[in-house]
Structures are given as C-alpha cells and as structure tokens.
Write a protein that holds these residues in place. Structure first.
Motif, PDB file in Angstrom:
ATOM      1  N   SER A 107     -61.410-109.749 -99.029  1.00  0.00           N
ATOM      2  CA  SER A 107     -60.970-111.152 -99.041  1.00  0.00           C
ATOM      3  C   SER A 107     -59.509-111.263 -99.474  1.00  0.00           C
ATOM      4  N   ALA A 108     -59.102-110.399-100.417  1.00  0.00           N
ATOM      5  CA  ALA A 108     -57.695-110.407-100.814  1.00  0.00           C
ATOM      6  C   ALA A 108     -56.817-110.001 -99.634  1.00  0.00           C
ATOM      7  N   ALA A 109     -57.289-108.990 -98.875  1.00  0.00           N
ATOM      8  CA  ALA A 109     -56.510-108.512 -97.732  1.00  0.00           C
ATOM      9  C   ALA A 109     -56.334-109.616 -96.707  1.00  0.00           C
ATOM     10  N   ALA A 110     -57.424-110.348 -96.445  1.00  0.00           N
ATOM     11  CA  ALA A 110     -57.343-111.449 -95.479  1.00  0.00           C
ATOM     12  C   ALA A 110     -56.336-112.494 -95.942  1.00  0.00           C
ATOM     13  N   ALA A 111     -56.332-112.772 -97.260  1.00  0.00           N
ATOM     14  CA  ALA A 111     -55.390-113.757 -97.802  1.00  0.00           C
ATOM     15  C   ALA A 111     -53.954-113.279 -97.659  1.00  0.00           C
ATOM     16  N   VAL A 112     -53.731-111.985 -97.925  1.00  0.00           N
ATOM     17  CA  VAL A 112     -52.382-111.433 -97.803  1.00  0.00           C
ATOM     18  C   VAL A 112     -51.909-111.539 -96.356  1.00  0.00           C
ATOM     19  N   LYS A 113     -52.803-111.192 -95.430  1.00  0.00           N
ATOM     20  CA  LYS A 113     -52.462-111.243 -94.004  1.00  0.00           C
ATOM     21  C   LYS A 113     -52.143-112.684 -93.589  1.00  0.00           C
ATOM     22  N   ALA A 114     -52.974-113.631 -94.079  1.00  0.00           N
ATOM     23  CA  ALA A 114     -52.767-115.030 -93.731  1.00  0.00           C
ATOM     24  C   ALA A 114     -51.412-115.527 -94.223  1.00  0.00           C
ATOM     25  N   ALA A 115     -50.937-114.925 -95.330  1.00  0.00           N
ATOM     26  CA  ALA A 115     -49.634-115.316 -95.865  1.00  0.00           C
ATOM     27  C   ALA A 115     -48.496-114.629 -95.114  1.00  0.00           C
ATOM     28  N   GLY A 116     -48.854-113.845 -94.084  1.00  0.00           N
ATOM     29  CA  GLY A 116     -47.827-113.220 -93.251  1.00  0.00           C
ATOM     30  C   GLY A 116     -47.207-111.969 -93.847  1.00  0.00           C
ATOM     31  N   LYS A 117     -47.945-111.327 -94.771  1.00  0.00           N
ATOM     32  CA  LYS A 117     -47.385-110.114 -95.384  1.00  0.00           C
ATOM     33  C   LYS A 117     -48.139-108.873 -94.916  1.00  0.00           C
TER      34      LYS A 117
END
Lengths: 316, 450
Positions: free
Chosen positions: B202-212
């Motif tokens: 879930s953290a990874a998905a959030a990081v990806k969503a933030a464009g990083k």
C-alpha cells in the motif's frame, strides 16, 4: 653446421683435399646428424614448451573425461562433458552466439577492410598515416578499456541514445546491453570497431606489395575499379586475408573480456559465450571437468579453422 | 607428406606420455574424505609457546578494520600468539582457496563462502577440519542460533548440507537482506515505514500515485535481493531452509518461489522500478538510492556504505510474515575454516571463538557493522540505520529466524535466478517457469551429488 652447409649448397667451390680423398658421406647420415644437432639445440625451449603448454594441454584433455570439483576424487564420466554441448540448451546456445560474433568480429571487418584498402590503393593522399593510425588505435587499447567505454556509450542515458533523440529517433532509444534482441549485435559491433582498423592496415600494407604493373596492365585492358579489385587487389591480398581470417575468427571464438565486463552473459543468457561458460564452470562452480571439455572443444575448433584457412590460402 | 605423418605421430605420443605422466585420475590433492579431528582438544592455549598463525580473508575497508581489531584484541590476550593476516578480493580468494589449502605454506585459518560452491567442496576434499570437538569444548552449540549453525554443517558422507558436523564457524557479524527506506521521502508523503509485505504494497502504491520512483533498482547485475527478500516474508522458514539444504521431500512449490516472483514481476509491470531499470547496474542503483531517487531499496546490510550523515536519512526494516514472526535471509559474512594442514588447531580454534565473542560484536558495532551473537552490544547513538539493522538481527537471533542464502542450494543457482528474473522482467518468462527452472537446477545438482 656451417661447413657442411657450404659443402652442400656451394658445390662450385674447390673442395678441400681431405674430403676429396675420403669417401663421400651418405646423405642419410648427414641429415640425421643435422637433425640431432637441431634437436639438441631446441631441447631447452622444447622442454619449456612441454612444461607450460603440452602437459597442461594433456591434463585438460584428461580432466574433460571426469566429473571433478577441483579438490576431491574425480569420477570418470567418459564423453558426458562433451555431450553437454548437445544436451544443455544454455551451453548449446553459446555456440550460436559465437557464430553471430564471428560475423561481427571477422566477416564485417574483413569486408570493410578490403573495401577501404581498395579505395585507398587507387590513389595516395596526404595524411594517410594519420588516418591509419586513428583506425588502428582500438587495436592498441586494452579490451577492458574498450568494454568500459562502450558500456557507457550503450547506456540508457549514454551518447548513442542522446544522438538518436537529437535526430528524432528517440523511440528507438533503449538500454542496448540489457535488450534481449540487441545486446549481442551491440557487443558484436564493438568487435567490428576494434578489429576493422587492424584488417585495414594489414590489407593496405599488402596492396603496396602488389606489383603496380599489374594495375597498369588492368587499366590498359579497360578494367574499371570493380574489375580491378577482383582481378588484381583481392588475389594479391590472399595471404593477408588468410591471416586476418585466422586471427579474427579465433579471437571471436575466445570472446571473454568484452562480455564479462559488459553483460556477464545477460540479459538472460543472450550474450553468453563458451569462454564465459568455461570461466564460470572452472572458477565459480566446481565443475572442472565441464570447463576442460569446453576448453578442449574450443581449442580443437580454433586449430581446425587455422588449418583449413592456411590450406585454402596456400592452394593455387 | 611422410614427414607430416611422422610429426603428428610424434606430437601424439608426446601428448600421450604427458597424459600418463600426470597420473591416472585427477584429484586426491587433499586427503580425500579424511577431515582430521584430534581426539584431545584444549581450550587452554596458554602453554602453546610462541605460535604464528596465517589468516587469509577477503575483507577490505571497514570489514578489514574489524578483523584487524579482533586480531589485536586476541594477541593482547595471548601474547605468545601472532596472527599474520593476508587479504584477497572475494572472487579471487574463492577461486584459489582450494589450492592454497593444499599447499604446505597455506593459511591456518581462512574465510570461505558457505554452500557447496566453496565450504562443502573444501570439506568433502578433506582440506578443512571437522570442528565438532571444539564445538563441544567451547559450547558453540549453545551460543550460536541453530539456523546460523547449520549453515556450516555437513553430513560426514558429504551428501547433505545443513546437518551433521561443523566444518566452519560464523562470527559476531551478520549480513541480512532487508528493506531500506528514505526517511525524508516517506515523511514528505505522510507514510509510515512498512512492517509487513501488505503495508509495503500500500505504501508503494501511494508512492507511485505521488509520481515518484518506488524502488531504487537495476537489473543489469545483482538482481536477486528483492526476490529473496519477498520470499523470506512469504515462505515457511523450515521448508525454505530444508529446500536450500537439499531435502528432496520439499518441493519448489512449498517455498513461495513463484509467489515471490509474481510480487516482484508485478512491481516491474506496475512501473515501481525506475525507467530503464534493465540497463541500470548495481552500483548505479545504489548511488541513485543514496541520491534520493527511489523511496525503497532491497539490499544486503552493510552494502549501501552509509556514512554518519547519511545514516540519519535512511531507515531499515525487516518485514514480518503475516503470522507476525520475523524471518530473514541472513548469514555470517563468511564461514571460518581451519586448514587440515594447520599445526596449531587448538590456537586456531581459540581465535575462531574470539571472532564469535561479544567483544568482537562490540568491535563490529563500533565500526558501524551489524553485530550478531552479541545481544548486549551498545551502538553509537548517531548511527540511525545501524540501530535498526542491529535490532533486526537481535530479533532474528532471538526468534532463530534466519533462512540461508538461496543460492547455496546449488552452485549454479545464482546464475539461474539472475537469468530467470531478467527473462521475467522482459515478459519472456512467467513466475511459474522461473520456479520450474529453480527446481530443475537444484535437482540436476542433487543428482550429480550421488
């Protein structure tokens, strides 16, 4: 040695009285004595050669029939190590890779070398030596340096991709050495670049030895540049081409450093060569027998190629 | 023509003679199958008189400083003993250690690579000592967690690894595979360091969503850490250990290889890895992570080379399994062996004991290396990352949660994993095919073991 030579090769000299009175020696005895003297003189180098080349070679042949971890007892496996070339798909694929490399390391540089030699042979221009020197330079560079330079050139943010993007071909940009399709040709082109200069210099020096009268005669007979190349230049360079083929083909069969420094055989096994497989078997995994079998097979192949090439070149 | 035949006959006979001259079968350089193990051993080496021991290891940099410090401590305690250390690059020592140990002036003590590739081959060849008498004399069986101890054990018929006699010892240091994270980036995104694989997803998905970029990673070389890290978070620890140690009743489907490959493959296809990751080499990937490109990185402890300032910005976490217990790939950085030819095995064993002592663990901590077997080691307060790494090791020591490096299961396993992962990322293979290739590699090796 010298006196007997003089005697046989210079019969017009007045023979010394002593020899004239003694019965002539049988030629067989003379030849045998000369051979023995020769052998005696060559004994030390031969012993050295035997110790550092022949005995290790024989040992490798012997190891290749065993399964051996390099430390403990070895088990006789007959030809099983050699059979791996047929049964192990990865090892089998290395042979295909090396054939691709032969095209890039040998065929391409020789064709390009002949072409440039033919063009340059027709007229001498100023500054030739400088050009030759520039093209010959890769031959002087250490292969590891060449490999490191090209690793940079082929990188995703490397010069090659920058050029592609600059000319609007950005869609072709990729990490060349990590691409299953392009990694092997990319490595092959490094070989082409490195050996082309060598072939060219070899062929140019060969053309200078061709009798200029042959060119004059060909031109008087109305031969154009193409005809002239096939009728005069190419036959005149037969010896040089034979040398180039032998050196470049055996070099491509032994390709190790270029692959080891750039891809280590990857991605997957798409750039794995027999020499890299040999190194892994001998020094990373305890499979000394298999490594020896790979080595012996490659040595036999190199020897065969050398024999075939010299025989073909010497035939008239 | 006749001369030609003569010449080739001569060459052939010379070769034939050379073959005969070099014996009838290769091998037997060691005392095959005989690992000397004296019946009387002593832990008291005060009466040894002046002794010089040769040590060969592959440690450079900080690790080199550590072994020098351990030697100094030992020599101070035993003034009669001198330890002469030589060091070689890892790959170099690995490929020549078998020859060194056969030589009369070879080392008394050496660092070997675990698994069949080195330690197993040396033990089977009789080049290193069976250490069982010392295990008993020093009580190593009590101080070393069983999952670490078995990394050095082989059956005396050398068909099985992970059980039987000790042929090497670990040391008061460890190398784990775990998840590093960029503290500042996580904070900026309002995320907590993950403690389980689900939290990481879930953290990874959030990081990806933030464009990083989620993971700092390159698959050109050194590709296996994420796969093995995820596998440790999924697999049954006993089954995984048994698989690596060659238990044929455990199949590849029991140890979450395909599952872990699917997780990692999905990360690749979801774009969690940096652009062009297939062309990024290991050192570049590490440099990118330290430069802030990528929030997470799977890595072996000690490999990032974080200085005191960087330690404040990077954290380390050992993901727990869904059951809550922590399992991690971990081992001592080498197996320490005593040469069969050593004339002073008692003194050598005393030195191996010193390498496993809490004092040696403290020396490691002082130098910023992850200590093991030293539960009370105090860590420099400034070393943020090291504290987390050491805590993970402490938990693993306590829970006995170590699983061995997967590539010990066969000498060619590391190559197989690397090739298969590259194929998987390129869409030329599936997690299932990868698992089958793993099984095939191990069974081919085990079949050859006899």
């Amino acid at each position: 040695m010298l006196s007997t030579d003089e005697k046989t090769t210079a019969p017009h000299r007045p023979a010394p009285v002593v020899t004239a009175s003694t019965p002539p020696r049988r030629p067989g005895g003379l030849a045998r004595r000369r051979r023995l003297t020769g052998l005696a003189l060559a004994a030390i180098p031969l012993a050295l050669y035997g110790a550092v080349v022949l005995i290790p070679l024989a040992q490798s042949v012997r190891y290749s029939f065993y399964s051996w971890d390099g430390v403990g007892a070895a088990t006789w496996v007959g030809l099983r190590n050699y059979a791996s070339f047929a049964t192990d798909p990865v090892l089998r694929s290395t042979v295909g890779h090396v054939l691709v490399l032969v095209v890039f390391f040998s065929v391409l540089p020789i064709v390009l070398g002949l072409l440039s030699a033919a063009l340059l042979a027709r007229g001498r221009s100023r500054g030739m030596a400088v050009y030759r020197w520039i093209f010959f330079l890769p031959q002087v560079l250490t292969s590891v340096v060449v490999a490191l330079v090209f690793r940079r050139i082929y990188a995703l943010d490397g010069p090659l991709n920058s050029v592609l993007q600059a000319v609007g071909l950005g869609s072709l940009a990729r990490a060349w050495l990590a691409d299953f399709t392009w990694a092997l040709p990319a490595l092959g082109l490094v070989g082409t670049w490195a050996t082309f200069g060598f072939c060219m210099v070899l062929f140019i020096s060969g053309t200078t030895a061709i009798n200029p009268e042959l060119y004059e005669a060909a031109r008087m007979d109305g031969a154009g540049p193409v005809r002239e190349f096939f009728c005069v230049t190419l036959p005149g360079l037969r010896g040089q081409v034979a040398i180039a083929v032998t050196l470049t083909v055996t070099a491509s069969l032994r390709t190790f450093d270029l692959v080891w420094v750039t891809t280590r055989g990857g991605p997957g096994t798409s750039t794995l060569t027999p020499a890299v497989a040999l190194y892994r078997a001998a020094f990373q995994n305890p499979q000394v027998g298999l490594a020896a079998a790979i080595g012996v097979t490659m040595a036999v192949l190199c020897l065969l190629i050398a024999v075939v090439v010299t025989r073909t070149a010497e035939r008239d | 023509m006749r001369l030609g035949i003569l010449r080739s006959t001569a060459v052939a006979s010379v070769l034939g003679i050379a073959v005969l001259a070099s014996g009838c079968a290769p091998g037997g350089g060691g005392t095959t199958g005989q690992n000397p193990s004296p019946s009387t051993v002593s832990t008291d080496i005060s009466g040894s008189g002046p002794v010089t021991l040769e040590l060969t290891d592959f440690w450079a940099g900080v690790e080199g400083e550590w072994i020098e410090a351990v030697i100094d401590d030992f020599e101070k305690k035993h003034p009669d003993v001198t330890i002469e250390r030589t060091t070689e690059e890892w790959g170099q020592l690995n490929s020549t250690l078998n020859l060194k140990l056969q030589s009369d002036d070879g080392p008394d003590i050496a660092s070997a690579n675990n698994g069949w590739q080195s330690l197993g081959t040396l033990a089977r060849g009789g080049l290193v000592r069976n250490l069982d008498p010392y295990v008993e004399a020093y009580g190593w069986g009590e101080t070393v967690p069983p999952t670490i101890a078995r990394q050095n054990q082989f059956s005396t018929d050398f068909t099985t690894m992970g059980t039987g006699s000790w042929f090497g010892t670990p040391m008061a240091r460890t190398a784990l595979i775990g998840l590093y994270y960029n503290i500042d980036e996580l904070k900026a995104l309002g995320l907590q360091p993950p403690t389980t694989l689900a939290e990481l997803e879930s953290a990874a998905a959030a990081v990806k969503a933030a464009g990083k970029t989620v993971f700092a990673y390159g698959s050109l070389d050194g590709v296996t850490a994420p796969l093995l890290g995820v596998q440790a978070a999924l697999a049954d620890k006993t089954a995984l250990g048994s698989y690596v140690y060659g238990d044929t009743s455990v199949k590849v489907s029991d140890i979450a290889v395909a599952e872990a490959a699917k997780v990692v493959g999905d990360w690749a296809s979801k774009g969690y890895f940096p652009e062009g990751y297939n062309g990024i080499d290991y050192n570049t990937a590490i440099a990118n992570f330290k430069a802030g490109q990528g929030v997470f990185r799977w890595e072996y402890t000690g490999s990032l080379g974080l200085d005191a300032e960087q330690q404040k910005h990077f954290g380390y976490t050992q993901l727990a399994q869904s059951s809550g217990s922590v399992v991690a790939v971990g081992a001592a950085p080498a197996a320490m062996v005593i040469s069969s030819r050593s004339e002073h095995p008692d003194v050598a064993a005393a030195f191996l004991d010193a390498m496993m002592s809490p004092e040696a663990g403290q020396r490691a901590a002082d130098l910023g290396l992850v200590p093991a077997l030293a539960p009370d080691a105090t860590l420099p307060a400034t070393s943020g990352t090291l504290v987390e790494e050491a805590n993970a090791a402490k938990t693993l020591d306590k829970d006995d949660g170590y699983v061995p490096y997967f590539d010990w299961s066969s000498p060619t396993m590391f190559d197989t994993l690397t090739q298969q992962l590259q194929l998987l990322y390129a869409g030329k293979s599936t997690p299932q095919t990868l698992a089958e290739a793993v099984e095939q590699d191990r069974s081919a090796f085990l079949a050859g073991q006899g």
